[in-house]
Each structure stands twice: as structure tokens, then as C-alpha cells.
Design an enzyme around this catalytic site. Structure first.
Site, PDB file in Angstrom:
ATOM      1  N   TYR A  63       0.837  -1.209   0.000  1.00 58.81           N
ATOM      2  CA  TYR A  63       0.000   0.000   0.000  1.00 58.81           C
ATOM      3  C   TYR A  63       0.868   1.253   0.000  1.00 58.81           C
ATOM      4  O   TYR A  63       1.843   1.373   0.746  1.00 58.81           O
ATOM      5  CB  TYR A  63      -0.921   0.023   1.227  1.00 58.81           C
ATOM      6  N   GLY A  70      -5.106   5.979   0.200  1.00 61.13           N
ATOM      7  CA  GLY A  70      -6.442   6.047   0.746  1.00 61.13           C
ATOM      8  C   GLY A  70      -7.425   5.186  -0.018  1.00 61.13           C
ATOM      9  O   GLY A  70      -7.176   4.000  -0.278  1.00 61.13           O
TER      10      GLY A  70
END
Length: 519
Positions: A63, A70
Site C-alpha cells: 500500500y 487512501g
């Protein structure tokens, strides 16, 4: 050589737990920082960055490294754009508004971010930590707007200004002037940093703004509790009140530690004062119950210290990388709930100090309750008394500051807003809580400055009425210190300059000697 290059004292970051006082020393005493010299610590930091590179080379999904941020975590970032992603993050978050953080606040923020990344599980290179230390040691201070953070996913927007300074973008304060960050690095003989994968996220996805501000708030609140104790002792003398209200027997019977500590501070300041019942058998609540009010703040500070220092000494970004196993953990340590609640609680406890001091002030200026003191503490001669009003206006202002402080005690932490396409659907509001707390502290320090001038005036008037009045040594020293900067008010004069000078000493924690402030 610039003044900031001459400070000899240092705070070591990395491989050790920092205290609130370490951050305050960096911020207010301009202490330099040095990174831990243990080779194993540095190797651990480097290992985390190397493991991240290895995962990228293997094609793993991480990520914020190979994905968007987000809600865009479902968007894959092509390998040829991975290196460009961190800089994009710093740029699109450059939308802060409001007043800029002060130099002290900015230094506290950078120190808090450095401390968190030095924990060693953020996957950043040692050079990033070195450059954060350079910001502090050379006072290359990014201009950080105070507004724009919801406190989860960390302090993204304000921290983007720290990241931008490292890469040579946006304005910084350097050598007493504003300049482009790139120019500051050129002056220092260094090139701006190129962020490696995840380093933009590691810099911004954390609680450093609220935590740095919380450290400063803690130190100021602690000083205020000691000052409130001293002013209670002074007001007791000024009102010809009773020292017996602070006897240890009373507080042993209700053993809240902070309350007992506050009573002990007051008792020490009144040591040697005779305790014959004066005008009243029992003084009014704002005098008699002062330890019970101040004690709440003293006790709150104990658990607030615990929570602030835990946050300070934590890895609070996402994802986290285990430098030993190489595992990557996706979580939510950027959530600032503990700081939010601590600051909401602290601002309430501090506002109660403002209310206590304002009530004591109201007693000593009112000749119906001050046990013989002149109306409004006027020191004018009998002939000039009809046109002199002493501290009347100062008490009105004190009441206004108190009211504003009390109004701001509405908790920020309950005002969570869903944002960022409902990815950030429960947020802490910790930075707003910290900013509110600092504002309440400023207002309360203004009340304390007014009350200090008034109580010193009141004691001097009491001495004029009764030269035999016993003034214990700590109070006499305190009176002399205040009087040097603010002479006795006989004829009315503007007191703004006196108040501002005293406020600077209070907010800088310099008025009380022997406190826990680290200069």
C-alpha cells in the site's frame, strides 16, 4: 556562524525512549539533535528500507508504494511510476490554511516525526532521518499551516510541508528570513532529498503535529498548575485568609495524589504564617477548595504524560515493516485518538484553572469581600482615590479571557467527519483538539498574568494596612520578582505592557522557579 549552530547541548534520537521534556527542550531551548550512534540501530533502519526494495523487486503489492493512497488503494501504480509517487503525495496535500505554526511548534512537530520514524519499522533510509535532524539543527523550518488535519490518516496536510521542505519545495524560515527550501539547502551545501518509495507516506502518515503540540501544551499546563498554587497562597495572604484550609490531615482523608500535591505546594508557600481565624472561619470556595480544583489538573497530567509519551515513542504510520522478518503490516496506527482525548481533557482542566484564578481575582478587587482592601486594589492617595480605578478594567478583561477559555472546552474528538470517499470514515480530530488546548492555555496564561499583578498589588496593600503581616520567604521572593517588572500601581496607568511582559514569562515557563520546566 549562525547562532543556531552554536548550541552545545543535544538530544539523542533513536534507540531510546524520549520524554516530553526532550521535545520541549528541542523546541524551546533550541537543543540540537543527534542520531543514535549504535551501529546496530542504524543497521536496523537500513534493513527496513532494503526489505522494502526487495519486496518491490519481487513484484509484491505494498500500500502506498505500488498502489494509490487512501480510497485509491485499489489503483495499481505501474513500476515505472513508483519512484514518482512519493513526490506526488507531498504536492497534492499542499492545501493547508490558517495561521502558521510558530517556530517552537514547528520544531516540536519535526522532532516528534523524527522520533517516530527512528522507531525503525517505517521502511525509511537513514538519510531521511539525517535530513530531519538537519531541519532541526540548522533551523530550516517549513511554514506549516495549522488547519487542515482531521487527525487520521494522521496529520497528512500539515506534515506535507515538512516533506516538501526536505525535497526543496515551498517556503521555509531560515537564518531569520523566508526563502525557498531549495535555497536553504544550497546555503548548507546540500542537495534536496529525493524521496524513496514509501518515504513520502512515512513522513506524512502520522500523528507528529498533534503530538508535538501536545508536548508543548503539557509543559505549559504543568507550569500553570504550580503558578495557580502560588497565586492561591498569595491570595490567602492578601485576603487575610486561613492557612489551615491546606492542612495535610484534610488531604490525607481524601487521598487524590494531585490534590494532596497542590495543597502541599500552597502549604509550603504559606509556611510560618500564623493561622488564627481572621475575618471568616472558612474562606470562600475559590480559596479553600483551590487544591481540589488544581489537583484535578495535576492528576490528569499523570495519565496525559503516559499517553503523549506512548504516542511520541510509537511508529504511527502505515504500512509498517518488520525489519527482521520482512513482513508488511497494514493497520491504523495513524489514528490520533489518545492525543485527541488527552488534549480535550487537558483543555477542560486548564480552563478550570482560569475560572479558579478569575474567581480569586474577583474577590480581591471587590471591597465587599476583600476584608479591608481598597476598592479595585487602587493604590491612590485619599485625595486622588475618587478618580482612580486600579484593577477594575483588568478584572473585566480577565473575565472575558476566562469566558472564552471555558467556551473552547467543547471536545473536538467527538466531531469525527467521514472524508476521502468514506475511506477515512472515523477520524480523531486530534490536531484540532491540540490547537484548541493551546488556545485555552494562552487565554488561561493571560488570566494568570492579570491575577499575578493583582495579587502582588493586593499583598502590598495588605502590608500597608498591617505592616506586621507575615509574608513567607517564597512569596516575598515572588513578589519582588514581579514588582521589578511591574511597579506598584498608585496612579492609574495602562497595564498592557506589564501584562504582556509577564505573559511572556508565564508562557515560557520562566515565572516559577523550581518547576519541571527544562530550559
Amino acid at each position: 556562524m549562525a547562532e543556531h549552530d552554536l548550541k552545545p547541548a543535544t538530544v539523542t534520537v533513536g534507540g531510546r525512549r524520549l520524554a516530553i521534556e526532550d521535545i520541549v527542550a528541542i523546541a524551546t531551548a533550541r537543543r540540537r539533535v543527534t542520531l543514535c550512534g549504535d551501529p546496530s540501530w542504524r543497521a536496523r533502519i537500513q534493513r527496513g528500507a532494503d526489505l522494502l526494495r526487495e519486496r518491490l523487486a519481487s513484484g509484491a503489492t505494498v500500500y502506498g508504494v505500488t498502489t494509490g493512497y487512501g480510497d485509491a488503494c485499489v489503483v495499481d501504480v505501474p513500476m515505472e511510476l513508483v519512484e514518482a509517487l512519493p513526490l506526488q503525495l507531498t504536492r497534492y496535500h499542499g492545501c493547508g490554511m490558517g495561521a502558521y505554526l510558530s517556530d517552537e511548534e514547528t520544531l516540536a512537530v519535526i522532532a516528534a516525526r523524527l522520533t517516530s520514524l527512528a522507531y525503525g519499522v517505517s521502511g525509511v533510509r537513514p538519510v531521511l532521518l539525517e535530513r530531519l535532524a538537519d531541519l532541526i539543527n540548522h533551523r530550516v523550518l517549513p511554514r506549516i499551516p495549522s488547519e487542515g488535519s482531521v487527525g487520521a490518516s494522521g496529520d497528512l496536510t500539515p506534515l506535507s510541508y515538512v516533506a516538501a521542505a526536505l525535497v526543496g519545495e515551498r517556503e521555509v524560515s531560515f537564518d531569520g528570513a523566508l526563502c525557498d527550501a531549495r535555497d536553504a539547502w544550497t546555503t548548507l551545501g546540500q542537495a534536496p532529498l529525493s524521496l524513496a518509495p514509501k518515504e513520502g507516506l512515512a513522513l506524512m502518515n502520522g500523528t507528529a503535529v498533534m503530538t508535538g503540540l501536545a508536548c508543548l501544551a503539557f509543559a505549559r499546563a504543568e507550569h500553570l498548575t504550580r503558578l495557580a498554587c502560588r497565586l492561591t497562597a498569595l491570595a490567602t495572604v492578601a485576603l487575610d485568609g486561613r492557612a489551615a484550609h491546606f492542612d495535610p490531615f484534610i488531604f490525607d482523608a481524601k487521598p487524590h495524589a494531585g490534590q494532596s500535591e497542590a495543597a502541599a505546594f500552597i502549604r509550603a508557600d504559606l509556611a510560618g504564617r500564623p493561622d488564627t481565624p481572621g475575618h471568616r472561619l472558612q474562606d470562600r470556595y475559590s480559596i479553600r477548595c483551590a487544591p481540589h480544583v488544581i489537583g484535578v489538573a495535576r492528576d490528569a497530567l499523570s495519565w496525559i504524560r503516559r499517553d503523549v509519551e506512548n504516542e511520541l515513542n510509537s511508529a504511527n504510520d502505515n504500512p509498517l515493516i518488520d525489519p527482521d522478518s520482512g513482513d508488511v503490516y497494514h493497520g491504523g496506527n495513524f489514528y490520533g485518538g489518545h492525543i485527541a482525548f488527552a488534549m480535550d481533557a487537558l483543555k477542560t482542566a486548564v480552563a478550570n484553572l482560569a475560572d479558579l484564578m478569575d474567581r480569586q481575582f474577583a474577590l480581591i478587587v471587590d471591597d465587599k469581600f476583600s476584608n479591608g482592601l481598597p476598592r479595585n486594589l487602587s493604590g491612590a492617595s485619599r485625595e486622588r482615590a475618587p478618580i482612580n480605578h486600579g484593577f477594575k478594567a483588568v478584572q473585566i478583561s480577565s473575565s472575558a479571557w476566562t469566558a472564552e477559555a471555558l467556551k473552547l472546552t467543547m471536545p473536538a474528538s467527538v466531531f469525527s467527519r467521514s472524508t476521502e470517499a468514506h475511506n477515512q470514515d472515523k477520524v480523531s480530530m486530534g490536531t484540532i483538539a491540540a490547537r484548541d488546548c493551546l488556545r485555552v492555555l494562552t487565554l488561561t496564561e493571560q488570566v494568570a498574568a492579570a491575577h499575578t499583578l493583582a495579587t502582588v498589588q493586593a499583598v502590598r496593600l495588605r502590608l500597608a494596612l498591617n505592616p506586621a503581616t507575615r509574608i513567607p520567604a517564597p512569596l516575598r521572593t515572588f513578589i519582588d520578582s514581579v514588582s521589578e517588572a511591574s511597579p506598584f500601581v498608585d496612579e492609574d496607568r495602562p497595564l498592557e505592557a506589564d501584562l504582556r511582559a509577564l505573559l511572556a514569562r508565564i508562557s515560557g515557563r520562566a515565572l516559577m522557579k523550581g518547576g519541571r520546566a527544562h530550559d
